[in-house]
Design an enzyme around this catalytic site. Structure first.
Site, PDB file in Angstrom:
ATOM      1  N   GLU A   7      -1.708  -4.200  16.792  1.00 26.30           N
ATOM      2  CA  GLU A   7      -2.484  -2.966  16.718  1.00 26.30           C
ATOM      3  C   GLU A   7      -3.904  -3.223  17.221  1.00 26.30           C
ATOM      4  O   GLU A   7      -4.768  -3.657  16.444  1.00 26.30           O
ATOM      5  CB  GLU A   7      -2.547  -2.480  15.274  1.00 26.30           C
ATOM      6  CG  GLU A   7      -1.206  -2.105  14.695  1.00 26.30           C
ATOM      7  CD  GLU A   7      -1.346  -1.017  13.649  1.00 26.30           C
ATOM      8  OE1 GLU A   7      -0.730   0.035  13.832  1.00 26.30           O
ATOM      9  OE2 GLU A   7      -2.103  -1.205  12.682  1.00 26.30           O
ATOM     10  N   GLU A  56      -7.846  -1.779   8.915  1.00 24.13           N
ATOM     11  CA  GLU A  56      -8.732  -1.059   7.982  1.00 24.13           C
ATOM     12  C   GLU A  56      -8.985  -1.893   6.728  1.00 24.13           C
ATOM     13  O   GLU A  56     -10.057  -1.805   6.124  1.00 24.13           O
ATOM     14  CB  GLU A  56      -8.128   0.321   7.649  1.00 24.13           C
ATOM     15  CG  GLU A  56      -8.277   1.266   8.838  1.00 24.13           C
ATOM     16  CD  GLU A  56      -7.228   2.372   8.924  1.00 24.13           C
ATOM     17  OE1 GLU A  56      -6.508   2.604   7.946  1.00 24.13           O
ATOM     18  OE2 GLU A  56      -7.132   2.983  10.015  1.00 24.13           O
ATOM     19  N   GLY A  67      -6.384   5.331  15.865  1.00 27.38           N
ATOM     20  CA  GLY A  67      -7.037   6.597  15.546  1.00 27.38           C
ATOM     21  C   GLY A  67      -7.979   7.097  16.625  1.00 27.38           C
ATOM     22  O   GLY A  67      -8.709   8.064  16.407  1.00 27.38           O
ATOM     23  N   ASN A 101       2.723   4.727   8.932  1.00 29.39           N
ATOM     24  CA  ASN A 101       1.684   4.333   7.968  1.00 29.39           C
ATOM     25  C   ASN A 101       0.898   5.582   7.599  1.00 29.39           C
ATOM     26  O   ASN A 101       0.083   6.060   8.382  1.00 29.39           O
ATOM     27  CB  ASN A 101       0.764   3.288   8.614  1.00 29.39           C
ATOM     28  CG  ASN A 101      -0.451   2.993   7.750  1.00 29.39           C
ATOM     29  OD1 ASN A 101      -0.480   3.315   6.560  1.00 29.39           O
ATOM     30  ND2 ASN A 101      -1.466   2.372   8.365  1.00 29.39           N
TER      31      ASN A 101
HETATM   32  C1  PEP Z   1      -2.419   2.677  12.155  1.00 30.09           C
HETATM   33  O1  PEP Z   1      -3.295   2.997  11.356  1.00 30.09           O
HETATM   34  O2  PEP Z   1      -1.655   1.734  11.881  1.00 30.09           O
HETATM   35  C2  PEP Z   1      -2.313   3.417  13.403  1.00 30.09           C
HETATM   36  C3  PEP Z   1      -1.613   2.908  14.357  1.00 30.09           C
HETATM   37  O3  PEP Z   1      -2.985   4.611  13.455  1.00 30.09           O
HETATM   38  P1  PEP Z   1      -2.901   5.725  14.630  1.00 30.09           P
HETATM   39  O4  PEP Z   1      -1.451   5.845  15.023  1.00 30.09           O
HETATM   40  O5  PEP Z   1      -3.444   6.949  14.020  1.00 30.09           O
HETATM   41  O6  PEP Z   1      -3.719   5.207  15.770  1.00 30.09           O
END
Ligand code: PEP
Length: 262
Positions: free
Chosen positions: A174, A106, A180, A12
């Site tokens: 997630e 997000e 992040g 992503n």
């Molecule tokens: C995401 O935004 O789907 C994600 C998993 O971000 P990160 O890998 O940066 O934690």
């Protein structure tokens, strides 16, 4: 007989890389995997660039026969009409976009996407043959209050209302606190929630669909921790944010089977 699910390593990109940078990135990732003698087909590699990159990425992948899937990061719940700024699943399908991320935290956080909106976007994607990657996950507060599985499971129940039993979907667990933050869930935590989510899919769409549906983990995945997640029986891949726009890092994530000897 158990169905084998092809691991899905999905990047992503969020709002990063314009269409020129996207073309360079896809070429470099392809070369990196080729140089490392990566076996095409051992995993599915997916990239999710911004809307403005999709046409360039599609043209490149098509012309050079690059074995990557690609998807969008959002979709309208509507098919067409007076919805300024929105992009419909119908348009994505015309561009051979195979997947669309729906309900990313997000979008839930900054665009007030409710479970109802997410459900309608899932329907819109499925209407046009675009596979929704349905994102669910708990915040740190949810985790403390309800444990890890309750909120993502409830979100998935809502997203799957009115979905046909034979639908092609991908689910991404997630945890919001892991996105992040550099603080990934442990493989055991991911397994526990992914198994619970497979139970939700079984309940909503039946055991056959649950068995073939890929459930990904996402949240601070890197080359250094991907193998631990991929050893878990209910984790079928990863949705990768930050590490997916660094060629060497994402290439190493895709090659997790080789570089850690899984
Ligand atoms: C995401 O935004 O789907 C994600 C998993 O971000 P990160 O890998 O940066 O934690």
């Amino acid at each position: 007989m158990a169905v084998s699910r092809t691991p899905f390593l999905a990047g992503n990109w969020k709002m990063n890389l314009d269409h020129l940078q996207a073309v360079a990135f896809v070429q470099k990732l392809h070369w990196s995997l080729r140089d490392a003698a990566h076996e095409d087909g051992s995993v599915e590699v997916g990239i999710f660039p911004p809307f403005t990159d999709l046409r360039s990425v599609q043209t490149l992948i098509d012309a050079d026969r690059i074995p990557f899937s690609f998807g969008a990061q959002d979709v309208s719940e509507h098919d067409a009409g007076a919805y300024t700024g929105e992009v419909s699943a119908q348009f994505l399908a015309k561009l051979q976009v195979g997947y669309v991320i729906v309900g990313h935290s997000e979008r839930r956080q900054y665009h007030n996407e409710t479970d109802e909106v997410v459900g309608r976007k899932v329907q819109a994607a499925l209407r046009h043959g675009v596979v929704p990657v349905i994102c669910v996950g708990e915040t740190a507060e949810d985790l403390e209050e309800h444990g890890a599985s309750a909120v993502p499971a409830a979100q998935l129940v809502r997203a799957l209302e009115d979905v046909a039993a034979d639908a092609d979907i991908v689910v991404a667990y997630e945890p919001v606190w892991a996105i992040g933050s550099g603080q990934a869930a442990t493989p055991q935590q991911a397994q526990e929630v992914c198994a619970a989510l497979r139970g939700v899919v079984a309940e909503a769409l039946g055991p056959v669909t649950a068995e073939r549906t890929r459930i990904l983990y996402g949240g601070s995945v890197k080359a250094g921790n991907i193998a631990g997640f991929m050893r878990e029986p209910d984790v079928d891949g990863a949705l990768v944010g930050g590490a997916s726009i660094v060629v060497d890092e994402f290439s190493a994530i895709v090659r997790y089977q080789k570089h850690v000897g899984v």
